[in-house]
Design an enzyme around this catalytic site. Structure first.
Site, PDB file in Angstrom:
ATOM      1  N   GLY A 245       0.855  -0.575  -0.047  1.00 17.71           N
ATOM      2  CA  GLY A 245       0.455   0.150  -0.462  1.00 17.71           C
ATOM      3  C   GLY A 245       0.870   1.321  -0.068  1.00 17.71           C
ATOM      4  O   GLY A 245       0.259   2.311  -0.106  1.00 17.71           O
ATOM      5  N   GLU A 283       4.343  -6.557   1.974  1.00 19.92           N
ATOM      6  CA  GLU A 283       4.090  -6.704   0.505  1.00 19.92           C
ATOM      7  C   GLU A 283       3.328  -6.038  -0.498  1.00 19.92           C
ATOM      8  O   GLU A 283       2.230  -5.745  -1.331  1.00 19.92           O
ATOM      9  CB  GLU A 283       2.589  -7.538   0.720  1.00 19.92           C
ATOM     10  CG  GLU A 283       2.390  -8.758   1.573  1.00 19.92           C
ATOM     11  CD  GLU A 283       0.870  -9.140   1.571  1.00 19.92           C
ATOM     12  OE1 GLU A 283       0.669 -10.560   1.982  1.00 19.92           O
ATOM     13  OE2 GLU A 283       0.011  -8.394   1.947  1.00 19.92           O
ATOM     14  N   GLY A 285       3.657  -3.841  -3.809  1.00 22.91           N
ATOM     15  CA  GLY A 285       3.825  -3.865  -4.941  1.00 22.91           C
ATOM     16  C   GLY A 285       3.771  -2.219  -5.312  1.00 22.91           C
ATOM     17  O   GLY A 285       5.266  -2.337  -6.338  1.00 22.91           O
ATOM     18  N   ARG A 286       2.620  -1.353  -6.088  1.00 21.10           N
ATOM     19  CA  ARG A 286       3.279  -0.178  -6.042  1.00 21.10           C
ATOM     20  C   ARG A 286       4.504   0.475  -5.803  1.00 21.10           C
ATOM     21  O   ARG A 286       5.405   0.798  -6.818  1.00 21.10           O
ATOM     22  CB  ARG A 286       2.015   0.503  -6.180  1.00 21.10           C
ATOM     23  CG  ARG A 286       2.309   1.734  -6.899  1.00 21.10           C
ATOM     24  CD  ARG A 286       1.075   2.508  -5.766  1.00 21.10           C
ATOM     25  NE  ARG A 286      -0.407   2.544  -6.042  1.00 21.10           N
ATOM     26  CZ  ARG A 286      -0.893   2.258  -7.373  1.00 21.10           C
ATOM     27  NH1 ARG A 286      -1.167   2.806  -8.089  1.00 21.10           N
ATOM     28  NH2 ARG A 286      -2.378   1.260  -6.455  1.00 21.10           N
ATOM     29  N   TYR A 326      -9.268   4.230 -12.341  1.00 19.04           N
ATOM     30  CA  TYR A 326      -9.972   5.475 -10.965  1.00 19.04           C
ATOM     31  C   TYR A 326      -9.295   6.912 -11.397  1.00 19.04           C
ATOM     32  O   TYR A 326      -9.564   7.534  -9.823  1.00 19.04           O
ATOM     33  CB  TYR A 326      -8.056   5.042 -10.388  1.00 19.04           C
ATOM     34  CG  TYR A 326      -7.880   3.952 -10.213  1.00 19.04           C
ATOM     35  CD1 TYR A 326      -8.516   2.908  -9.452  1.00 19.04           C
ATOM     36  CD2 TYR A 326      -6.791   3.067 -11.142  1.00 19.04           C
ATOM     37  CE1 TYR A 326      -8.500   1.472  -9.329  1.00 19.04           C
ATOM     38  CE2 TYR A 326      -6.870   1.524 -10.975  1.00 19.04           C
ATOM     39  CZ  TYR A 326      -8.059   0.606  -9.698  1.00 19.04           C
ATOM     40  OH  TYR A 326      -7.301  -0.875  -9.322  1.00 19.04           O
ATOM     41  N   CYS A 354     -13.715   2.952 -28.046  1.00 20.17           N
ATOM     42  CA  CYS A 354     -14.532   3.829 -28.622  1.00 20.17           C
ATOM     43  C   CYS A 354     -15.644   4.304 -27.116  1.00 20.17           C
ATOM     44  O   CYS A 354     -16.422   3.057 -26.945  1.00 20.17           O
ATOM     45  CB  CYS A 354     -16.105   3.106 -29.457  1.00 20.17           C
ATOM     46  SG  CYS A 354     -14.898   2.936 -31.099  1.00 20.17           S
TER      47      CYS A 354
HETATM   48  C1  LIG Z   1      -2.749  -5.583  -4.100  1.00 17.25           C
HETATM   49  C2  LIG Z   1      -2.160  -5.987  -2.552  1.00 17.25           C
HETATM   50  C3  LIG Z   1      -0.796  -5.582  -2.222  1.00 17.25           C
HETATM   51  C4  LIG Z   1      -0.175  -5.027  -2.562  1.00 17.25           C
HETATM   52  O1  LIG Z   1      -0.419  -3.365  -2.971  1.00 17.25           O
HETATM   53  P1  LIG Z   1       0.626  -2.088  -2.855  1.00 17.25           P
HETATM   54  O2  LIG Z   1      -0.766  -0.827  -2.997  1.00 17.25           O
HETATM   55  O3  LIG Z   1       1.040  -2.105  -4.817  1.00 17.25           O
HETATM   56  O4  LIG Z   1       1.409  -2.032  -2.592  1.00 17.25           O
HETATM   57  C5  LIG Z   1      -0.187  -5.790  -1.226  1.00 17.25           C
HETATM   58  N1  LIG Z   1      -1.174  -6.810  -0.578  1.00 17.25           N
HETATM   59  C6  LIG Z   1      -2.799  -7.694  -0.870  1.00 17.25           C
HETATM   60  C7  LIG Z   1      -3.541  -8.133   0.047  1.00 17.25           C
HETATM   61  C8  LIG Z   1      -2.931  -7.095  -1.388  1.00 17.25           C
HETATM   62  O5  LIG Z   1      -4.188  -7.073  -1.936  1.00 17.25           O
END
Ligand SMILES: *Cc1c(COP(=O)(O)O)cnc(C)c1O
Length: 430
Positions: A245, A283, A285-286, A326, A354
Site C-alpha cells: 500500500g 507486501e 507492489g506499487r 480510477y 470507442c
Molecule cells: C494489492 C495488494 C498488495 C499490494 O498493494 P500495493 O498498493 O501495490 O503495494 C499487497 N497485499 C495485498 C493483500 C494486496 O491485495
C-alpha cells in the site's frame, strides 16, 4: 527539509528521454509503438531501499505480483531475495515458472477456489492469508485430503480508512476484505476446530497508494493489540504481515520514503523480538514497480474542436486503464523535447477506443505535438500491463526491459492470431 524526488532511471540527456542508458526513441523505432518499458535497475533499487530501511527487522518482503507479473521482473526480484505475494492460481503458476521459493510465497484473495487451494498447498507455499470462515474450512479440508498441516494468517480488517481512492481502500469495515476483530479472535480461540491448520499469523492490508504513515501506524497498533490478546489466550503468533500500500509520486504527492516509513513503523515493535518470536512480512507492489515503468505511445494526430484540443495517440484504455478506472494521473512527457521554444498546447491525450473514458491525460500542457511524435506516459510499472485487455480487438503491447545500455523483449506484442486463439465459429448454431 528533505528533498523528495521521484526516484527512477528515466531521465533526459539533452533533449532525449533515456531509460537507463538507452534512448527511448531507439527502442520505439525497433519495436514499434505502443509498448511498456521497464528499467530493471529501478525495480531493484526500490526493492533494495525497502530491504535496507527494514534491515533491523529482517522482514520477508513479498513483492505483490498483481502489480507487475512479468516473468523477467519476478525472476530478478526473486534472485535478490524477494518473496512473492500472490492472489490466484495463475499467479502461483507464474511464481513456479520463475522457480520462486515457495516458502517465501503468501497467498491472499477474498475468493480462492478448491483447485487453487490444493495447488498452493501441494506446492508448499508459506502461508495463506485467509479472508473468511468458509475459506478457512476449505483450506482445512484440502490440507486434510493432502495429509499435511498448512500455515495460515488471518486477515484482520483493522477498520482504518486511509485517504486514497475509494476503489483502493481495503481496510475499512465496509470493505469486503478480511475479518473483523471479534470474528478473528473467535477463530484463534477455536483453532482446535481446524486440526490441519496452524494459525501462524495475522495479516493486514489497508489499501493502496497511501502516502503517509498514519493509517499504517493505526492499523499496526490494532494488529499488535490483537496479537497480544490471542497470545494471552494461548495462541502463538509467529508472523505479522503488514501488507502493501505504500504510495508513490505520480504528480505532486509527497509520499514517505522507505526510510521514513521504516523509521515510523519499526519503533511500534520495540516490545517484540522481530528476529525471533514475531516475524514481519511486507507486501509492496506499487512502491517497487510503479515508477519503474512507462508506456510509450505515438501521436496519431491532433484535433481541435471549438471547446478543446485532443492529442490522439495509439495507446488506449485497453493498454492502460488506470486513468479511466480510477481517474489516475500519469505524467505525459515528450520522448524528444522540442527544439524551438514553441508555444505549448493544452489538450486531452486520448486513445482510439470507442469510449469517452478512453483518455490517458486530461487538460495537459504539452509541447507543440505533431503527428508521429513519441510520448511517454510515466509511472506505469504497476497496474499497467497487468490490467491491459484486448478490448476493441487490440493485441496487447510488448513489455521491454532495459538493463544498463541494452534492451530486451520480455514479452512479445500479441499477433492477430493471438486475438482469436481458442476461438471457433460454432457451425451448429448457424
Ligand atoms: C494489492 C495488494 C498488495 C499490494 O498493494 P500495493 O498498493 O501495490 O503495494 C499487497 N497485499 C495485498 C493483500 C494486496 O491485495
Amino acid at each position: 527539509m528533505t528533498l523528495r524526488r521521484r526516484m527512477h532511471r528515466f531521465q533526459y540527456q539533452g533533449r532525449e528521454l533515456f531509460c537507463e542508458q538507452v534512448p527511448v526513441s531507439r527502442i520505439a523505432h525497433k519495436i514499434g509503438t505502443p509498448f511498456y518499458l521497464y528499467s530493471m535497475g529501478t525495480f531493484l533499487d526500490h526493492f533494495e531501499k525497502l530491504k535496507k530501511a527494514f534491515a533491523p527487522a529482517n522482514p520477508l518482503i513479498c513483492f505483490s505480483m498483481k502489480a507487475n507479473s512479468s516473468l523477467t521482473i519476478l525472476k530478478a526480484l526473486a534472485a535478490k531475495g524477494a518473496g512473492l505475494d500472490i492472489v490466484s492460481g495463475g499467479e502461483l503458476f507464474r511464481a513456479q515458472r520463475v522457480g520462486a521459493d515457495p516458502q517465501k510465497i503468501v497467498y491472499a484473495s477474498v475468493g480462492k477456489t478448491e483447485t487453487e487451494i490444493e495447488e498452493a498447498i501441494r506446492s508448499r507455499i508459506l502461508m495463506f492469508n485467509v479472508e473468511s470462515i468458509p475459506e478457512l474450512e476449505a483450506i482445512n479440508a484440502a490440507a486434510c485430503r493432502l495429509k499435511t498441516i498448512q500455515k495460515v494468517a488471518i486477515r484482520l480488517n483493522p477498520d482504518v480508512t486511509p485517504t486514497t481512492h475509494d476503489y483502493i481502500t481495503t481496510g475499512a469495515k465496509q470493505n469486503k476484505f478480511g475479518l473483523d476483530a471479534r470474528t478473528a479472535t473467535q477463530l484463534f480461540m477455536e483453532s482446535y476446530r481446524y486440526p490441519f491448520l496452524r494459525f501462524a499469523g495475522v495479516h493486514i492490508h489497508i489499501g493502496s497508494q497511501i502516502t503517509n504513515a498514519k493509517p499504517f501506524i493505526a492499523a499496526i497498533k490494532r494488529a499488535l493489540t490483537f496479537i497480544d490478546n490471542v497470545r494471552f489466550g494461548g495462541n502463538p503468533v509467529e508472523f505479522l504481515n503488514i501488507g502493501g500500500g505504500l504510495g508513490i509520486i505520480y504528480s505532486k504527492e509527497k509520499p514517505q520514503t522507505a526510510k521514513d516509513f521504516a523509521d515510523k513503523i519499526l519503533p511500534l515493535f520495540k516490545d517484540y523480538d522481530l528476529k525471533k518470536s514475531l516475524k514481519l512480512v511486507l507486501e509492496p507492489g506499487r512502491f517497487i514497480a510503479g515508477n519503474s515503468g512507462m508506456l510509450v505511445t505515438k501521436v496519431l494526430g491532433v484535433k481541435h474542436s471549438d471547446a478543446k484540443s485532443f492529442v490522439i495517440v495509439d495507446a488506449g484504455m485497453n493498454d492502460l486503464i488506470r486513468p479511466a478506472f480510477y481517474g489516475a494521473y500519469h505524467d505525459i512527457l515528450s520522448v524528444r523535447k522540442k527544439n524551438k521554444k514553441s508555444s505549448g498546447l493544452r489538450a486531452d491525450v486520448v486513445g482510439p477506443i470507442c469510449e469517452s473514458s478512453d483518455f490517458l491525460g486530461k487538460d495537459r500542457l504539452l509541447a507543440a505535438v505533431e503527428t508521429g511524435d513519441l510520448l511517454a506516459v510515466m509511472s506505469c510499472g504497476a497496474y499497467g500491463f497487468v490490467m491491459s485487455s484486448n478490448y476493441n480487438s487490440r493485441p496487447r503491447v510488448p513489455e521491454i526491459v532495459v538493463k544498463g545500455g541494452r534492451f530486451f523483449v520480455a514479452k512479445k506484442r500479441e499477433t492477430r492470431m493471438d486475438l482469436i486463439r481458442g476461438e471457433k465459429i460454432v457451425a451448429e448454431v448457424l
